[in-house]
Design a protein around this motif. Structure first.
Motif, PDB file in Angstrom:
ATOM      1  N   SER A   1      60.776   9.614  68.036  1.00 37.46           N
ATOM      2  CA  SER A   1      61.803  10.122  67.118  1.00 37.46           C
ATOM      3  C   SER A   1      61.733  11.626  66.908  1.00 37.46           C
ATOM      4  CB  SER A   1      61.709   9.406  65.763  1.00 37.46           C
ATOM      5  OG  SER A   1      60.445   9.621  65.169  1.00 37.46           O
ATOM      6  N   GLU A   2      60.529  12.205  66.912  1.00 41.74           N
ATOM      7  CA  GLU A   2      60.373  13.618  66.585  1.00 41.74           C
ATOM      8  C   GLU A   2      60.268  14.539  67.797  1.00 41.74           C
ATOM      9  OE1 GLU A   2      60.790  14.640  63.589  1.00 41.74           O
ATOM     10  OE2 GLU A   2      60.875  12.623  62.738  1.00 41.74           O
ATOM     11  N   ILE A   3      60.097  13.965  68.992  1.00 39.62           N
ATOM     12  CA  ILE A   3      60.001  14.791  70.202  1.00 39.62           C
ATOM     13  C   ILE A   3      60.956  14.284  71.287  1.00 39.62           C
ATOM     14  CG2 ILE A   3      58.487  15.636  72.039  1.00 39.62           C
ATOM     15  CD1 ILE A   3      56.145  15.335  70.071  1.00 39.62           C
TER      16      ILE A   3
ATOM     17  N   ASN B   1      67.741  21.375  68.896  1.00 41.15           N
ATOM     18  CA  ASN B   1      66.897  20.366  69.547  1.00 41.15           C
ATOM     19  C   ASN B   1      65.550  20.951  69.964  1.00 41.15           C
ATOM     20  OD1 ASN B   1      68.826  18.366  69.298  1.00 41.15           O
ATOM     21  ND2 ASN B   1      69.647  18.635  71.350  1.00 41.15           N
ATOM     22  N   ARG B   2      65.592  22.164  70.503  1.00 45.01           N
ATOM     23  CA  ARG B   2      64.338  22.795  70.931  1.00 45.01           C
ATOM     24  C   ARG B   2      63.430  23.047  69.726  1.00 45.01           C
ATOM     25  NH1 ARG B   2      61.786  27.684  71.960  1.00 45.01           N
ATOM     26  NH2 ARG B   2      60.758  27.800  74.008  1.00 45.01           N
ATOM     27  N   GLY B   3      64.008  23.506  68.633  1.00 45.56           N
ATOM     28  CA  GLY B   3      63.213  23.761  67.434  1.00 45.56           C
ATOM     29  C   GLY B   3      62.586  22.497  66.878  1.00 45.56           C
ATOM     30  N   MET B   4      63.344  21.409  66.884  1.00 45.21           N
ATOM     31  CA  MET B   4      62.812  20.144  66.395  1.00 45.21           C
ATOM     32  C   MET B   4      61.712  19.619  67.319  1.00 45.21           C
ATOM     33  SD  MET B   4      64.325  19.683  63.558  1.00 45.21           S
ATOM     34  CE  MET B   4      63.901  17.985  63.171  1.00 45.21           C
ATOM     35  N   THR B   5      61.896  19.795  68.622  1.00 40.59           N
ATOM     36  CA  THR B   5      60.861  19.397  69.576  1.00 40.59           C
ATOM     37  C   THR B   5      59.568  20.157  69.330  1.00 40.59           C
ATOM     38  OG1 THR B   5      62.515  18.899  71.271  1.00 40.59           O
ATOM     39  CG2 THR B   5      60.257  19.236  72.021  1.00 40.59           C
TER      40      THR B   5
ATOM     41  N   THR C   1      55.644  11.453  76.957  1.00 39.89           N
ATOM     42  CA  THR C   1      56.574  12.341  76.253  1.00 39.89           C
ATOM     43  C   THR C   1      56.046  13.773  76.228  1.00 39.89           C
ATOM     44  OG1 THR C   1      57.312  10.505  74.862  1.00 39.89           O
ATOM     45  CG2 THR C   1      57.782  12.733  74.075  1.00 39.89           C
ATOM     46  N   LEU C   2      54.763  13.936  75.946  1.00 48.14           N
ATOM     47  CA  LEU C   2      54.173  15.275  75.916  1.00 48.14           C
ATOM     48  C   LEU C   2      54.230  15.925  77.285  1.00 48.14           C
ATOM     49  CD1 LEU C   2      51.040  14.646  73.660  1.00 48.14           C
ATOM     50  CD2 LEU C   2      53.259  15.585  72.989  1.00 48.14           C
ATOM     51  N   ASN C   3      54.045  15.121  78.326  1.00 53.97           N
ATOM     52  CA  ASN C   3      54.117  15.676  79.678  1.00 53.97           C
ATOM     53  C   ASN C   3      55.530  16.109  80.023  1.00 53.97           C
ATOM     54  OD1 ASN C   3      52.782  16.269  82.238  1.00 53.97           O
ATOM     55  ND2 ASN C   3      54.041  14.627  83.065  1.00 53.97           N
ATOM     56  N   TRP C   4      56.512  15.380  79.526  1.00 55.55           N
ATOM     57  CA  TRP C   4      57.906  15.793  79.725  1.00 55.55           C
ATOM     58  C   TRP C   4      58.134  17.147  79.060  1.00 55.55           C
ATOM     59  CZ3 TRP C   4      62.762  12.732  77.595  1.00 55.55           C
ATOM     60  CH2 TRP C   4      63.922  13.293  78.134  1.00 55.55           C
ATOM     61  N   ALA C   5      57.618  17.311  77.848  1.00 55.91           N
ATOM     62  CA  ALA C   5      57.745  18.602  77.153  1.00 55.91           C
ATOM     63  C   ALA C   5      57.042  19.702  77.947  1.00 55.91           C
ATOM     64  CB  ALA C   5      57.168  18.500  75.749  1.00 55.91           C
TER      65      ALA C   5
END
Length: 200
Positions: A102-104, A131-135, A167-171
């Protein structure tokens, strides 16, 4: 689990979570991953939108990566990849997987869709910035957590790391983790796992 398992999935998308979990558990499964997968009529019967990943476990049809992974783990409680239902470990797993999605992940996904929009990514600069800021806010929270925790759920590698780690790897692949040293160090540990199927 001796039931016949078929996993529908391919590429670096959320299918990776299901394949990685199955490999960590040592499951015997058939991977159905072809160029024509999205148009496969059987896949449409598995997922209401014809998406991947989906899976057949015996006569049970499942979709959504987390639900598939959790189902695999529930049949292998001795693997310690997932705490028992009602346990504190299970609650921590649900907490962090929900947070990651939900948060990333939601914001990464939205920007990904904007990039693919026929109107062009430049048509939505304000939305993309939000979206970038929320990520980044979500990443900062997990980075702070990982400064004092070896893995997401504590001292042991669990399913939580497969789900949130993806998810972190996608970021990271989007260039968003450069200022988060704890996340980058954590991902480095995940990459060393023999069964890890995260895209480098």
């Amino acid at each position: 689990m001796e039931t016949k398992i078929e996993i529908y999935g391919s590429g670096t998308n959320r299918s990776t979570r299901v394949i990685w979990t199955a490999d960590e558990l040592g499951l015997d499964y058939k991977l159905i991953a072809t160029e024509e997968l999205i148009a496969d009529p059987e896949l449409r019967s598995l997922h209401p939108q014809g998406k991947i990943p989906s899976a057949k476990v015996g006569d049970l049809m499942l979709f959504e990566s987390v639900s598939i992974c959790e189902y695999f783990c529930d049949f292998h409680p001795n693997s310690r990849l997932l705490g028992e239902s009602g346990s504190a470990d299970r609650a921590i797993h649900t907490q962090w997987t929900s947070f990651g999605q939900s948060e990333i992940e939601a914001y990464l996904w939205h920007n990904f869709q904007l990039d693919r929009s026929s109107q062009g990514a430049n048509s939505f600069p304000n939305v993309r910035d939000i979206n970038r800021g929320m990520t980044l806010s979500g990443l900062n929270a997990i980075n702070t957590h990982l400064e004092n925790s070896e893995y997401i759920g504590g001292s042991l590698f669990t399913l939580t790391d497969i789900v949130v780690g993806w998810t972190l790897n996608w970021a990271r692949r989007r260039g968003l983790t450069e200022d988060f040293t704890a996340i980058d160090a954590y991902l480095g540990k995940l990459f060393l796992r023999p069964s890890c199927s995260l895209a480098r």
